[in-house]
Write an enzyme that holds these catalytic residues in place. Structure first.
Site, mmCIF file in Angstrom:
data_model
loop_
_atom_site.group_PDB
_atom_site.id
_atom_site.type_symbol
_atom_site.label_atom_id
_atom_site.label_comp_id
_atom_site.label_asym_id
_atom_site.label_seq_id
_atom_site.Cartn_x
_atom_site.Cartn_y
_atom_site.Cartn_z
ATOM 1 C CG ASP A 1 -8.307 -4.452 -2.729
ATOM 2 O OD1 ASP A 1 -7.531 -3.508 -2.930
ATOM 3 O OD2 ASP A 1 -9.543 -4.347 -2.723
ATOM 4 C CG HIS B 1 -2.078 0.906 1.105
ATOM 5 N ND1 HIS B 1 -2.002 2.265 1.356
ATOM 6 C CD2 HIS B 1 -3.346 0.666 0.710
ATOM 7 C CE1 HIS B 1 -3.192 2.802 1.141
ATOM 8 N NE2 HIS B 1 -4.028 1.859 0.745
#
Ligand code: SDX
Length: 437
Positions: A371, A313
């Site tokens: 996700d 991320h």
């Protein structure tokens, strides 16, 4: 934002005059250096592809502490919202800045649940697509088309128009996503039922059919409602920045949200949940848990373009708090549905364990993000893989519209127009075609 008595001084080794730039602080998080006068004072731009060190705006909606792995919506930790609130309460919070009381929640819910229908002509747009079109391709089209139906409320400088557009978008996204699903499987569209909750209504539009009574499964509804809360907003991510940039030109909110949907589709962003599940299915097909080592070796091989989807991320350099909550939801849903031995969940947990102990991932601070587990939960709920990102878009619509509204209301906002470092050809004359080599 608050001025500080600290300032940044930029000096040049070539003897050019140094300049001072003010530093502002927010309520929490990094201070900012105000470079707005830099070009005027130095004739130079800053250079920051991907905006790794750039604050594009000031905002009071969502705060992420990437090092601590914390996420706050209007100051409330995501862990508390996921347990104590439902999605429409979270929508109210993101839009208005405070959690609703019972009367406010009831009024907001009534407003949303009485804007769930779309103009009957919208169904003609669906029939123009192939049945096997990706739902995100359909969604980009039909959400943009909404602006063709609401000429009565497209004045973005009118707060009432912005309010009704926000309600319409939040209310109609479940209907549009469910219609995309029904169209893809050749079943008739299911009209919304306004006496159901927001998430129960979506589940019914997705899975009921005219041939039999449909009883909504509460486990499915609760899990879906939590998935929507976890995906509702996330400060200035790529798709939110797309919505803000589109809105800065004065484009109508439906067109801006369609632009956000297009950006979210990318596998590096919202498309990662679909890609992460397909990655787990590939590992399962290749032999399951025993093959994880081989797969991780491929990911670490610089010559392969293989990424561990659902990991890493830009902001979180610690565990994404949403991933933790999503893993819990995974456990709850799989247990409730009697799928304890779901092979994909076993592969995901084994993969997570191996990655979190492997120097390649540890040194790069790569942790599971929202996700990584969301695909397993959605798959267990009966949602097709190709619809995962559309559901992400459904959830993120409230965040996009809250950020868009904040930008339009910001007296400092101007049309977004980044500059560049030009490295191309300098001025040269055109050679007539007949004389070109
Ligand atoms: C979302 O911004 C948001 O907030 C987004 C989001 C939201 O709610 O809006 O949180 C939703 O988009 C979550 C992210 C979903 N994407 C994925 O899961 C796709 C896989 N992840 C990567 O593509 C990547 O981690 C990004 C895009 C998420 C972040 O990329 P960055 O910040 O640009 O980091 P990078 O690509 O520069 O990576 C740094 C290093 C590189 O290695 P080196 O060049 O230093 O050797 O880490 C490696 C990368 O190769 N790396 C990975 C990896 N992610 C980064 N290696 C293997 N697998 C990965 N997933």
């Amino acid at each position: 934002m608050t001025p500080t008595d600290n300032k940044a001084t930029l000096s040049f080794s070539n003897g050019s005059p140094s300049i001072d730039m003010p530093i502002y602080k927010g309520t929490v998080g990094p201070d900012v250096i105000d470079i707005r006068k830099l070009y005027g004072q130095t004739g130079m731009f800053t250079y920051d592809p991907g905006f790794m060190s750039t604050a594009a705006c000031n905002s009071s909606i969502t705060y992420i502490d990437g090092d601590k792995g914390e996420l706050l919506y209007r100051g409330y930790p995501i862990e508390q919202l996921a347990v104590n609130c439902d999605f429409l309460e979270t929508c109210y919070l993101l839009l208005k800045g405070e959690l609703p009381n019972q009367a406010q929640k009831k009024e907001f819910e009534f407003g949303i649940m009485h804007h769930t229908m779309v103009n009957e002509q919208m169904s003609s747009f669906y029939h123009g697509f192939r049945r096997d079109s990706h739902p995100m391709a359909v969604l980009v089209g039909v959400v943009g088309a909404l602006s063709a139906f609401y000429h009565d409320s497209l004045d973005i400088n009118n707060p009432e128009h912005r309010e009704i557009s926000a309600m319409r978008l939040i209310a109609k996204m479940p209907t549009l996503v469910a219609m995309a699903y029904k169209y893809s499987i050749g079943q008739p569209f299911v009209y919304p039922k306004n006496d159901l909750s927001y998430s129960a209504n979506f589940v019914r539009m997705m899975f009921s059919n005219p041939c039999e009574e449909y009883v909504v499964n509460d486990v499915l509804v609760r899990a879906l409602d939590r998935i929507l809360i976890l995906h509702a907003d996330h400060e200035q991510n790529a798709s939110t920045s797309t919505v803000r940039l589109s809105g800065s030109s004065g484009a109508n909110p439906f067109a801006c949200i369609a632009a956000g949907i297009a950006c979210l589709w990318g596998p590096a962003h919202g498309g990662a949940n679909e890609a992460a599940l397909n990655m787990l299915l590939d590992i399962q097909k290749d032999g399951g848990v025993e093959k994880i080592g081989e797969f991780v070796a491929k990911v670490k091989d610089k010559n392969s373009s293989v990424k561990l989807m659902g990991f890493g991320h830009r902001v979180y350099k610690n565990y994404d708090p949403r991933a933790k909550l999503m893993r819990e939801t995974c456990h709850e849903v799989l247990d409730a549905l009697g799928l304890h031995d779901d092979p994909l969940f076993k592969i995901a947990m084994a993969l997570e364990k191996i990655a979190l102990e492997d120097e390649y991932f540890v040194s790069r601070k790569l942790y599971p993000n929202v996700d990584f587990y969301s695909g397993i939960v959605q798959s267990a709920l009966g949602i097709p893989t190709s619809l995962f990102t559309a559901i992400f878009a459904l959830a993120r619509t409230v965040g996009w519209i809250a950020q868009w509204n904040e930008m339009i209301s910001d007296p400092e906002q101007k049309i977004g127009r980044p500059r560049q470092l030009f490295v191309g050809a300098t001025t040269r004359d055109v050679v007539p075609l007949a004389k070109r080599a």
